[in-house]
Each structure stands twice: as C-alpha cells, then as structure tokens.
Write an enzyme that holds these catalytic residues in place. Structure first.
Site, PDB file in Angstrom:
ATOM      1  CG  HIS A 125       4.238   1.848  -5.076  1.00  0.00           C
ATOM      2  ND1 HIS A 125       4.056   1.257  -3.844  1.00  0.00           N
ATOM      3  CD2 HIS A 125       5.394   2.611  -4.971  1.00  0.00           C
ATOM      4  CE1 HIS A 125       5.097   1.582  -3.059  1.00  0.00           C
ATOM      5  NE2 HIS A 125       5.772   2.267  -3.655  1.00  0.00           N
ATOM      6  CG  ASP A 202      -1.411   4.966  -5.734  1.00  0.00           C
ATOM      7  OD1 ASP A 202      -1.191   6.234  -5.199  1.00  0.00           O
ATOM      8  OD2 ASP A 202      -0.604   4.068  -5.822  1.00  0.00           O
ATOM      9  CD  GLN A 205       5.432   9.184  -7.342  1.00  0.00           C
ATOM     10  OE1 GLN A 205       5.890  10.423  -7.740  1.00  0.00           O
ATOM     11  NE2 GLN A 205       6.078   8.443  -6.685  1.00  0.00           N
ATOM     12  CE  LYS A 228       5.317   8.510  -2.715  1.00  0.00           C
ATOM     13  NZ  LYS A 228       6.476   8.365  -2.829  1.00  0.00           N
ATOM     14  CB  CYS A 366       7.580  -0.448  -4.317  1.00  0.00           C
ATOM     15  SG  CYS A 366       8.389  -0.112  -3.007  1.00  0.00           S
TER      16      CYS A 366
HETATM   17  N1  PLP Z   1       1.809   4.842  -4.980  1.00  0.00           N
HETATM   18  C1  PLP Z   1       2.543   5.349  -5.486  1.00  0.00           C
HETATM   19  C2  PLP Z   1       2.308   5.336  -7.008  1.00  0.00           C
HETATM   20  C3  PLP Z   1       3.823   5.634  -5.085  1.00  0.00           C
HETATM   21  O1  PLP Z   1       4.879   5.893  -5.904  1.00  0.00           O
HETATM   22  C4  PLP Z   1       4.177   5.253  -3.603  1.00  0.00           C
HETATM   23  C5  PLP Z   1       5.482   5.649  -3.187  1.00  0.00           C
HETATM   24  O2  PLP Z   1       6.463   5.876  -3.720  1.00  0.00           O
HETATM   25  C6  PLP Z   1       3.181   4.615  -2.990  1.00  0.00           C
HETATM   26  C7  PLP Z   1       1.785   4.563  -3.463  1.00  0.00           C
HETATM   27  C8  PLP Z   1       3.311   4.651  -1.409  1.00  0.00           C
HETATM   28  O3  PLP Z   1       3.403   5.901  -0.742  1.00  0.00           O
HETATM   29  P1  PLP Z   1       3.989   5.828   0.715  1.00  0.00           P
HETATM   30  O4  PLP Z   1       5.262   5.124   1.053  1.00  0.00           O
HETATM   31  O5  PLP Z   1       3.969   7.281   1.253  1.00  0.00           O
HETATM   32  O6  PLP Z   1       2.644   5.284   1.442  1.00  0.00           O
END
Ligand code: PLP
Length: 420
Positions: A125, A202, A205, A228, A366
C-alpha cells in the site's frame, strides 16, 4: 439456535444490520477499507466523552489520573493482543499511515546515510512505500522493491539477492490489500535478520486473520489501524521492540515527551512517550482498547476461521462468472479478493454494484506499483468481515452476473480476450 455470527451481527453491529443509503438497504463488503464499529466500542466512546474526558500525563487531579490510567490500560491490551514483551513497546499514533511515517522519519534521522539501502515490496500500500521513499530521498539512501511473482507472492529468491547488499530495513506487509497474499513473515524476518536487516511489518490488513505475535514473527516493528479492527478512525499503533524504541530519535517534538529541558539540551522521555508528542487521541485510544477486547472476547481464531470461509466462498461464487478474472493465486489468501472483467472498468463495475445496493471498492486501492506490475490500472475489491453472510455473497454474485450480462447485451465484449 442461531450461529454465533448471526447473533453478534444482530446484537453488536447496528450499522450492518440496518445499513441503508438513499433509503435502500446496503450490503457492506468493503471491510478492507474500514470495518464497522462494534457496539461495545460505541459504548466505550460514549463513556469516554461522558465520564473520562481530561488531558493525560499533565494533571495531578483525579479525572486526569483516570484518563491516564485508561490510556495505559489500552497500551497493555495492545501489548497482549500483539504478543509484545511489555506495554512499553506500544506507541499510539493516528493509524497505520502515521505509524509508517513516524517510523520512517525516526529511522531516517537515526540510521540512514547516503548509499544505504532500504527494501520495500512491489505489493505495498502507498502507506508502506512512500514514507520509505521519502526517507531515502532525504538521506541519500536507495530504495529497492522486492518483486511479486505471477501468482502474487513475494519473490523470495529476489529478496535473497537484495539482502546480499546488506540493507538497513525491509518494510513489508503481512497481507496484501489487493491480492490478499499472506506473506511468510517469519521466514522473511529470519532471512532479513541473517543479513543484519531490520524488519517493519505493515499489519493493517492482518489483524483479524490471526497473525502470530510479534515475538513469534520476530519483527522489529509492526503497525496497524484501529478502524480495520472494529474500532474508531484516527488512532493506531506502532509496535517497536524496546531496544529499537530506545535507539531511535523521535522525529516529532512537543509536549508530553520531554523529561528535562535546558537552554541547549533536551532529555526525552523513555519508551513510547518519546514518540507521542502532543495530546493523543484519547477517545480513539479508549475505542481501540474496547475493539481489541471485543475481538478477544468473540474469539480471534473463530473470527479468522469465519472470514477465511467467507472469502473462499466468495472466490468459488465469483469463479462461476464468465468474463471475470480474479487477481493472483497465492498459496494463502486472507481478507480481500480483487478481480477485473475487461473491457469493463473497475469503476463502472463498482457503480453498477452500488446501483444494486452493494458496497465494494474499485480503483488502485493505493497500490499503483502492484497494479502496474499486473498490467492493470485498477480492480474491484471485495472484502467480507465476520459479520457478513454467505447470502450477501450470493447477492453480490447475482448482482455481478446481472451487470456483466447487461453490459454484454449493450454490446460490451465482456470476457472476449480483452486484457484487464
Ligand atoms: N497498509 C495497508 C496494507 C492498508 O490496506 C492500509 C489501508 O487500507 C493502510 C496501510 C493505511 O491505513 P490507514 O489509512 O488507516 O492509515
């Protein structure tokens, strides 16, 4: 006797049970973007604003001490949820994106110099890519990406070749937010550590799919967002091992993180407070604590099992649809399923589904580098959570079939060798 998930859906998720938009019922299948808040989370938020609202770490009075105790209690809940050694390894942030930025900035300040190498992957992402790209740009370090195979897995042979160059850190997702690939984190961490490379995960998910604890994963850092995991928006966690939190310089400064200050020197607090300049999102932290306790009470294994079964069912149903192509074929998939139906655009498919009361995500999610690798500009993503039902996935299949057949009747050559 109703199933446990039917009971908790009706009892704990008013937004799912009564979901409507413009007077029409809605089937919500965009949980990878955001999950709905569990009722105990709503109570915790209300309770915070009604009886707990005061600033922390600065007041000697009872209300402030109570608010502070609540923050520290959530820190402990997070530590236990993540399998961390202590609550001192949990930094509160505004979410996964802010965690990645905070860490990348701290890492740039403390560890990176011109010529160093940082690794990320082709399936990240943007939130786990751009902070590292910026950190490298500012310090003169180089960023290299671990490629993704045709099946949608990380290419571990390519990782090994990159590790020969002794990178400083690898930033990798636990689960891809497009393909649902579950990465073999422990194996990756072992290979990285053998090359002296730190590992930042990260887990945005992955928090509902029964991720092993941070010590089992042997990662140095891990981050996620509350929204999430059935919690509120605007709050998240950065886990850092005690040794790393001690070693890193805080990139943000302000109130609440200073233990002593003189004209020319400043001594920062130790542990997580060092990275929490300013007043934290106190209500959000209360909500996050309630969300994690809720998931524990429902049963994390049960949740993971249910979500896996729903995802497999979704895949089986969607594979029945001619002209539709599911992205990736990873050995283990969790949380999300993305597809294309060329020459229809992802946006058009999502709009057609919306017109039939079904909420899914479309676009690049993204993750533009990954879509580019797949030769696509976007995809449609379905992400059921444990409160969704097989009937809702049946309704998705019917709506999709109707949309694809309608497009065909209108002369769009769906499924006729068009590249998505
Ligand atoms: N990393 C991953 C794999 C994500 O799917 C997301 C959001 O969809 C994020 C980071 C970013 O999360 P946030 O927008 O809550 O900071």
């Amino acid at each position: 006797m109703a199933d446990w998930h039917t009971i908790i859906r009706e009892r704990d998720f008013p937004m799912i049970e009564q979901a409507e938009c413009d007077g029409r019922p809605v089937i919500y299948l965009d949980n990878a973007a955001t999950t709905q808040c569990a009722r105990p989370v709503l109570w915790a938020l209300e309770n915070y604003w009604r009886s707990q609202h005061a600033n922390v770490y600065r007041g000697v009075y009872c209300l402030s001490r109570r608010a502070e105790a609540a923050v520290e209690e959530t820190r402990q809940i997070c530590a236990e949820f993540l399998g961390a050694a202590s609550a001192g390894e949990i930094v509160f942030t505004g979410g996964a994106t802010q965690s990645a930025n905070l860490l990348a900035d701290a890492f740039a300040l403390t560890e990176l110099k011109p010529g160093d190498l940082v690794l990320s992957t082709e399936m990240e992402h943007h939130s786990n890519l751009l902070p590292w790209r910026e950190a490298c740009r500012r310090t003169g370090a180089e960023l290299a990406l671990v490629p993704v195979t045709e099946e949608g897995e990380l290419d571990l042979d390519a990782l090994d070749r990159l590790l020969e160059r002794r990178p400083k850190l690898l930033a990798v997702c636990a689960v891809s937010n497009v393909l649902g690939t579950v990465n073999p984190l422990r194996e990756i961490a072992d290979r990285a550590h053998a090359a002296g490379c730190a590992v930042a995960v990260d887990a945005a998910q992955a928090m509902r799919c029964c991720l092993p604890g941070v010590r089992e994963l042997d990662c140095d850092f891990l981050y996620f967002s509350s929204h999430k995991v059935m919690g509120p928006t605007g709050v998240g966690v950065l886990y850092g091992s005690e040794a790393w939190l001690e070693r890193l310089t805080p990139p943000r400064t302000g109130g609440g993180m200073v233990s002593a200050i003189r004209e020319d020197t400043v001594l920062y607090e130790r542990g997580p407070l060092k990275f929490e300049a300013g007043t934290p999102n106190l209500a959000g932290i209360a909500g996050l604590g309630a969300a994690l306790e809720y998931l524990q009470a429902v049963g994390r294994r049960r949740i993971a099992k249910r979500e896996k079964a729903l995802l497999q069912y979704a895949e089986k149903r969607l594979r029945e649809l001619p002209g539709l192509r599911i992205l990736g074929a990873p050995k283990q998939r969790a949380g999300v399923l993305s597809f294309v139906a060329p020459p229809l655009q992802a946006y058009d498919i999502a709009m057609l589904l919306d017109s039939q009361g079904i909420a899914v995500r479309s676009g690049s999610h993204c993750a533009i580098p990954l879509h580019r690798r797949l030769g696509l500009s976007g995809s449609v993503r379905v992400s059921p959570a444990f409160y969704n039902t097989a009937e809702e996935l049946d309704a998705l299949t019917v709506a999709l079939r109707r949309s694809l057949e309608g497009a065909k009747k209108a002369g769009v050559p769906v499924g006729e060798n068009a590249r998505g």
